[in-house]
Design a protein around this motif. Sequence first.
Motif, PDB file in Angstrom:
ATOM      1  N   PRO A 270       0.855  -1.198   0.000  1.00 33.15           N
ATOM      2  CA  PRO A 270       0.000   0.000   0.000  1.00 33.15           C
ATOM      3  C   PRO A 270       0.889   1.246   0.000  1.00 33.15           C
ATOM      4  O   PRO A 270       1.046   1.897   1.021  1.00 33.15           O
ATOM      5  N   LYS A 271       1.438   1.542  -1.160  1.00 29.29           N
ATOM      6  CA  LYS A 271       2.499   2.547  -1.248  1.00 29.29           C
ATOM      7  C   LYS A 271       2.077   3.924  -0.740  1.00 29.29           C
ATOM      8  O   LYS A 271       2.758   4.524   0.101  1.00 29.29           O
ATOM      9  N   ALA A 272       0.961   4.414  -1.265  1.00 27.01           N
ATOM     10  CA  ALA A 272       0.528   5.751  -0.842  1.00 27.01           C
ATOM     11  C   ALA A 272       0.243   5.767   0.658  1.00 27.01           C
ATOM     12  O   ALA A 272       0.546   6.736   1.354  1.00 27.01           O
ATOM     13  N   MET A 273      -0.326   4.692   1.157  1.00 33.10           N
ATOM     14  CA  MET A 273      -0.667   4.645   2.571  1.00 33.10           C
ATOM     15  C   MET A 273       0.592   4.615   3.429  1.00 33.10           C
ATOM     16  O   MET A 273       0.618   5.200   4.512  1.00 33.10           O
ATOM     17  N   ILE A 274       1.621   3.964   2.949  1.00 29.28           N
ATOM     18  CA  ILE A 274       2.889   3.995   3.688  1.00 29.28           C
ATOM     19  C   ILE A 274       3.356   5.441   3.821  1.00 29.28           C
ATOM     20  O   ILE A 274       3.726   5.899   4.899  1.00 29.28           O
ATOM     21  N   GLY A 275       3.303   6.170   2.719  1.00 24.06           N
ATOM     22  CA  GLY A 275       3.698   7.582   2.749  1.00 24.06           C
ATOM     23  C   GLY A 275       2.845   8.367   3.727  1.00 24.06           C
ATOM     24  O   GLY A 275       3.349   9.149   4.541  1.00 24.06           O
ATOM     25  N   ARG A 276       1.559   8.137   3.645  1.00 23.21           N
ATOM     26  CA  ARG A 276       0.637   8.882   4.501  1.00 23.21           C
ATOM     27  C   ARG A 276       0.899   8.602   5.974  1.00 23.21           C
ATOM     28  O   ARG A 276       1.016   9.528   6.777  1.00 23.21           O
ATOM     29  N   ARG A 277       1.044   7.348   6.307  1.00 24.07           N
ATOM     30  CA  ARG A 277       1.211   7.024   7.715  1.00 24.07           C
ATOM     31  C   ARG A 277       2.556   7.493   8.267  1.00 24.07           C
ATOM     32  O   ARG A 277       2.650   7.859   9.429  1.00 24.07           O
ATOM     33  N   THR A 278       3.585   7.484   7.463  1.00 22.21           N
ATOM     34  CA  THR A 278       4.876   7.991   7.962  1.00 22.21           C
ATOM     35  C   THR A 278       4.724   9.461   8.337  1.00 22.21           C
ATOM     36  O   THR A 278       5.197   9.890   9.391  1.00 22.21           O
ATOM     37  N   VAL A 279       4.035  10.195   7.478  1.00 23.28           N
ATOM     38  CA  VAL A 279       3.838  11.615   7.783  1.00 23.28           C
ATOM     39  C   VAL A 279       3.012  11.784   9.047  1.00 23.28           C
ATOM     40  O   VAL A 279       3.339  12.596   9.918  1.00 23.28           O
ATOM     41  N   GLU A 280       1.969  11.010   9.167  1.00 22.39           N
ATOM     42  CA  GLU A 280       1.119  11.147  10.356  1.00 22.39           C
ATOM     43  C   GLU A 280       1.911  10.838  11.625  1.00 22.39           C
ATOM     44  O   GLU A 280       1.783  11.530  12.633  1.00 22.39           O
ATOM     45  N   LEU A 281       2.724   9.822  11.534  1.00 20.28           N
ATOM     46  CA  LEU A 281       3.566   9.469  12.679  1.00 20.28           C
ATOM     47  C   LEU A 281       4.497  10.636  13.026  1.00 20.28           C
ATOM     48  O   LEU A 281       4.625  11.036  14.192  1.00 20.28           O
ATOM     49  N   LEU A 282       5.105  11.188  12.002  1.00 15.82           N
ATOM     50  CA  LEU A 282       6.044  12.289  12.218  1.00 15.82           C
ATOM     51  C   LEU A 282       5.339  13.504  12.799  1.00 15.82           C
ATOM     52  O   LEU A 282       5.832  14.140  13.738  1.00 15.82           O
ATOM     53  N   VAL A 283       4.191  13.825  12.256  1.00 16.04           N
ATOM     54  CA  VAL A 283       3.456  14.993  12.740  1.00 16.04           C
ATOM     55  C   VAL A 283       3.062  14.806  14.201  1.00 16.04           C
ATOM     56  O   VAL A 283       3.131  15.741  15.005  1.00 16.04           O
ATOM     57  N   ASP A 284       2.691  13.597  14.563  1.00 14.56           N
ATOM     58  CA  ASP A 284       2.388  13.326  15.973  1.00 14.56           C
ATOM     59  C   ASP A 284       3.598  13.650  16.843  1.00 14.56           C
ATOM     60  O   ASP A 284       3.480  14.285  17.879  1.00 14.56           O
ATOM     61  N   ILE A 285       4.745  13.199  16.408  1.00 17.61           N
ATOM     62  CA  ILE A 285       5.962  13.476  17.173  1.00 17.61           C
ATOM     63  C   ILE A 285       6.192  14.974  17.270  1.00 17.61           C
ATOM     64  O   ILE A 285       6.475  15.517  18.332  1.00 17.61           O
ATOM     65  N   LEU A 286       6.039  15.670  16.147  1.00 19.30           N
ATOM     66  CA  LEU A 286       6.281  17.115  16.130  1.00 19.30           C
ATOM     67  C   LEU A 286       5.319  17.850  17.059  1.00 19.30           C
ATOM     68  O   LEU A 286       5.670  18.850  17.672  1.00 19.30           O
ATOM     69  N   HIS A 287       4.105  17.332  17.154  1.00 22.81           N
ATOM     70  CA  HIS A 287       3.125  17.985  18.019  1.00 22.81           C
ATOM     71  C   HIS A 287       3.201  17.464  19.443  1.00 22.81           C
ATOM     72  O   HIS A 287       2.345  17.761  20.266  1.00 22.81           O
ATOM     73  N   GLY A 288       4.209  16.652  19.699  1.00 26.65           N
ATOM     74  CA  GLY A 288       4.383  16.162  21.060  1.00 26.65           C
ATOM     75  C   GLY A 288       3.362  15.128  21.481  1.00 26.65           C
ATOM     76  O   GLY A 288       3.188  14.863  22.666  1.00 26.65           O
ATOM     77  N   ILE A 289       2.662  14.562  20.508  1.00 22.43           N
ATOM     78  CA  ILE A 289       1.683  13.534  20.853  1.00 22.43           C
ATOM     79  C   ILE A 289       2.392  12.189  20.922  1.00 22.43           C
ATOM     80  O   ILE A 289       3.076  11.799  19.979  1.00 22.43           O
ATOM     81  N   ASP A 290       2.210  11.514  22.035  1.00 22.88           N
ATOM     82  CA  ASP A 290       2.848  10.216  22.165  1.00 22.88           C
ATOM     83  C   ASP A 290       2.045   9.196  21.394  1.00 22.88           C
ATOM     84  O   ASP A 290       0.968   8.775  21.810  1.00 22.88           O
ATOM     85  N   SER A 291       2.545   8.853  20.249  1.00 19.12           N
ATOM     86  CA  SER A 291       1.813   7.920  19.408  1.00 19.12           C
ATOM     87  C   SER A 291       1.882   6.532  20.014  1.00 19.12           C
ATOM     88  O   SER A 291       2.942   6.087  20.455  1.00 19.12           O
TER      89      SER A 291
END
Lengths: 335, 335
Positions: free
Chosen positions: A290-311
């Motif tokens: 699921p190529k596009a989804m891999i891209g999407r989820r990596t970004v979501e993970l990163l954004v969580d980190i940037l916003h200080g959300i403990d994923s």
Amino acid sequence: MPTIIEVAALAGVSTATVSRVLSRPEQVSEDTRLRVLAVVRESGYVPNVAARSLRTLRAAKILLTVPDISNAFFASVIRGAEEAARDAGYSVVVGDTRHDPYVEDQYADMLSRREVDGLIFLGHRLPTSLAPLMARKGAAAPIVNGCEYSSDLGVPSVHIDNAAASADAIDHLVGLGHRRIGVVTGPEISPISRDRLAGAIDAATRANLRDGLHIRVGDYSAGSAIDHTRDLIAQDVTAIFCFSDEMAMGALSAIGDAGLSCPKDVSVIGFDDLPLARYFQPPLTTIAQPKAMIGRRTVELLVDILHGIDSPSRQVTLDHELIVRGSTAQPVSAR
Amino acid sequence: MPTIIEVAALAGVSTATVSRVLSRPEQVSEDTRLRVLAVVRESGYVPNVAARSLRTLRAAKILLTVPDISNAFFASVIRGAEEAARDAGYSVVVGDTRHDPYVEDQYADMLSRREVDGLIFLGHRLPTSLAPLMARKGAAAPIVNGCEYSSDLGVPSVHIDNAAASADAIDHLVGLGHRRIGVVTGPEISPISRDRLAGAIDAATRANLRDGLHIRVGDYSAGSAIDHTRDLIAQDVTAIFCFSDEMAMGALSAIGDAGLSCPKDVSVIGFDDLPLARYFQPPLTTIAQPKAMIGRRTVELLVDILHGIDSPSRQVTLDHELIVRGSTAQPVSAR
DNA sequence: GAAACGAATGTAAAGGATTACATCGGATAT
DNA sequence: ATATCCGATGTAATCCTTTACATTCGTTTC
């Protein structure tokens, strides 16, 4: 190009108000807001990003490095990442490292220099210059890995279950009746290639065919599969499992050159499901990621980190799918 | 992460000296230079790009937008551009517009916002939001076009002689004895596709075969060539000239599906010489573009503009080459 | 020996936006 | 009528670097 000072003067307010109109409009009365917006529009004012990011320490950018931009696989990942980034108010900077550690470090420096807020790398190697950062900040380091993973480093990552996917491919071939199967892997250093290999060996062992597996080490590129394919044909394999569609393309080419035909003489199965895989001759049976989804989820993970959300999930596993097309069939022996 | 002030304090000099050590080392005595450099190294100081670019009004970045990042053709162009940019002290930001004018405008805004110093776009459409800038600054506008061109706009560009290349392809087919030739073009709006078509028609006309040319409009994608190929086969063409390798791949696939074989029944010739073209079945005859060089020259053109150098050649034409592989042969009628 | 020069370095302004804190005026509470 | 509060806005410090201009001091020149 006017500055915020001129806009403020024209609108008869302070720069603070102009800034608020643009970033926190709810704090400004409607009257003032409309007046300022009108001036902004007329004057063509655009905030200066350098000044903004100097002040806010945010660049609103995510760096996405790929080991080889000419690989169509990554293109789809990039698209998914860009979409997710846009949703989160970030833009994506794409970097092509060409598998070169030096270039990787250069890009990684953009993170150190605060040119970007976070880094997503697709590949198996965390740039060496980031090891200290990773060690210091741990889970708070704005670094995410896609497709591959490096378990030892604790970098969050998004990928499929490569061993299971690989097992599916072998099961498919075994189910068709193949008993001698060639496997062309990725480079030995790549963890996912190792996972895929382990999965393939597991599946073969379960089917009591461990000895029927003929393993060759490739590097994901079409060229690297050519020689191996010739060699495997000489070993009388009836099927070849390549760890990338590009290598599958090389295999098909080599099979044709050998005067054989796929899938009549040799079945081929790939990995990735590139957009072009359906146009191969014959259309390629392959494992879809699921190529596009891999891209999407990596970004979501990163954004969580940037916003200080403990994923909760720092290792995300997505579903794969075996796509059966024309390149796999029963071997002659089973007909 | 220390700032220049702390470095200056540690080294016992002023910030000006630190700055000079880093950007104009020859103005500083060796003594001081070494002392400062030592502190820089130990403290891990890295200049803050936001502050620097705020002060200098330079971002040291070039934006390169491609209409479709999954197209391997652009990958090579990107690589050439990145290399040239590095040589000139710039880094490249890659943007994928997906042929979407809205996304194009979004990227173009990065230029307005001074996030990047210049823009290179590969494709035929100057983002609409840049038309005013282009009109105002004319030749001084930091905008360059690659692969395509838009003659009316006066944007400098780098490309091959598409008409001549296309004529070469037709000449090659005619030379082999083909008399009924299918042509699958790019979208009608693409100037280079029109050039290629004009070149093909010219060449056919010269050979007295204008009526032997069967023209279909594609969109450079493999899928778009499938139906056209079926159709052209029904028209009894003995060769098909596709304006991209991807379409050639689609054509090969359709030829196989029709129970025919290439090059025995139908010859196919592509355009671009993708890295994978040699692995097609059969290996693809195609027109090679100097992809990396196109990228390199666009950057050089842009850097000249940025440095205020009046480049003598605002339209650069590079050499193409016909690569003959296995997908073209004499038609049955000529054997 | 004074004047002129030049190399090395320092001082401080500037670049443009954001935001903590201060201020102001009107509404509400008592 | 006074105290309190709150919404809207303004003031000014701050982010970090670069660089024009000023200063210092040793060297050369006449």
